[in-house]
Design a protein around this motif. Structure first.
Motif, PDB file in Angstrom:
ATOM      1  N   GLY A  90      33.374  84.350  54.713  1.00  0.00           N
ATOM      2  CA  GLY A  90      32.811  83.002  54.682  1.00  0.00           C
ATOM      3  C   GLY A  90      33.866  81.978  54.322  1.00  0.00           C
ATOM      4  O   GLY A  90      35.026  82.296  54.069  1.00  0.00           O
ATOM      5  N   LEU A  91      33.429  80.735  54.323  1.00  0.00           N
ATOM      6  CA  LEU A  91      34.309  79.631  53.951  1.00  0.00           C
ATOM      7  C   LEU A  91      34.471  79.594  52.443  1.00  0.00           C
ATOM      8  O   LEU A  91      33.520  79.881  51.702  1.00  0.00           O
ATOM      9  CB  LEU A  91      33.720  78.300  54.439  1.00  0.00           C
ATOM     10  N   ILE A  92      35.628  79.200  51.991  1.00  0.00           N
ATOM     11  CA  ILE A  92      35.880  79.119  50.552  1.00  0.00           C
ATOM     12  C   ILE A  92      34.905  78.138  49.899  1.00  0.00           C
ATOM     13  O   ILE A  92      34.448  78.370  48.779  1.00  0.00           O
ATOM     14  CB  ILE A  92      37.362  78.762  50.255  1.00  0.00           C
ATOM     15  N   GLN A  93      34.542  77.086  50.610  1.00  0.00           N
ATOM     16  CA  GLN A  93      33.631  76.071  50.063  1.00  0.00           C
ATOM     17  C   GLN A  93      32.248  76.643  49.768  1.00  0.00           C
ATOM     18  O   GLN A  93      31.508  76.087  48.967  1.00  0.00           O
ATOM     19  CB  GLN A  93      33.454  74.890  51.028  1.00  0.00           C
ATOM     20  N   ASP A  94      31.891  77.736  50.408  1.00  0.00           N
ATOM     21  CA  ASP A  94      30.565  78.339  50.236  1.00  0.00           C
ATOM     22  C   ASP A  94      30.560  79.475  49.216  1.00  0.00           C
ATOM     23  O   ASP A  94      29.524  80.113  49.027  1.00  0.00           O
ATOM     24  CB  ASP A  94      30.054  78.869  51.583  1.00  0.00           C
ATOM     25  N   GLN A  95      31.685  79.736  48.586  1.00  0.00           N
ATOM     26  CA  GLN A  95      31.798  80.864  47.660  1.00  0.00           C
ATOM     27  C   GLN A  95      31.535  80.423  46.221  1.00  0.00           C
ATOM     28  O   GLN A  95      31.896  79.323  45.837  1.00  0.00           O
ATOM     29  CB  GLN A  95      33.193  81.484  47.743  1.00  0.00           C
TER      30      GLN A  95
END
Length: 139
Positions: A90-95
């Motif tokens: 996933g995207l880092i922003q969603d972690q």
């Protein structure tokens, strides 16, 4: 989803991991690699992890995640750290990030709009423990 046509070379991998000194069993560290791609830099990080250090990998590209998952099982350099490694797709922003002693970032920031770069950098800096090190490069 992909910022480079080839994996990071040995010189770049060494440069990105130079601040992650070989670990001590008495001081476990948490290391985050963002955008590991196919694992070129990850293999260099693996050599620098102590026996109690942990590694988290965050990769947005599903084929790269699958490649890394297989490498963690079958590549001797990565299999040795597999029990202490968490691979996230996933995207880092969603972690939901933890706190890290070292953050190595291979994201291709030249491909992102400035607002996205600022948000990612803010998120990564907020996840860096006091005294921690961050290293950025483009893979």
């Amino acid at each position: 989803m992909t910022g480079s046509i080839a994996p990071s070379g040995a010189a770049l991998s060494r440069a990105l991991t130079r601040h992650v000194q070989p670990g001590s069993p008495h001081q476990p560290r948490a290391v985050l690699e963002v955008g590991p791609g196919t694992g070129a830099v990850t293999r260099h990080l693996a050599q620098r992890l102590g026996p109690n250090d942990t590694l988290e990998l965050v990769e947005a590209n599903r084929p790269f995640v699958d490649h890394l998952a297989a490498a963690l099982r079958h590549d001797a350099r990565l299999a040795a750290i597999a029990p202490r490694t968490r691979l996230h797709h996933g995207l880092i922003q969603d972690q939901q990030l933890g706190h890290y002693d070292h953050i190595v970032c291979g994201l291709p920031f030249a491909n992102f709009p400035p607002s996205q770069i600022e948000a990612v950098v803010r998120q990564l800096l907020a996840s860096l423990r006091p005294g921690g090190r961050r290293v950025r490069g483009e893979s």
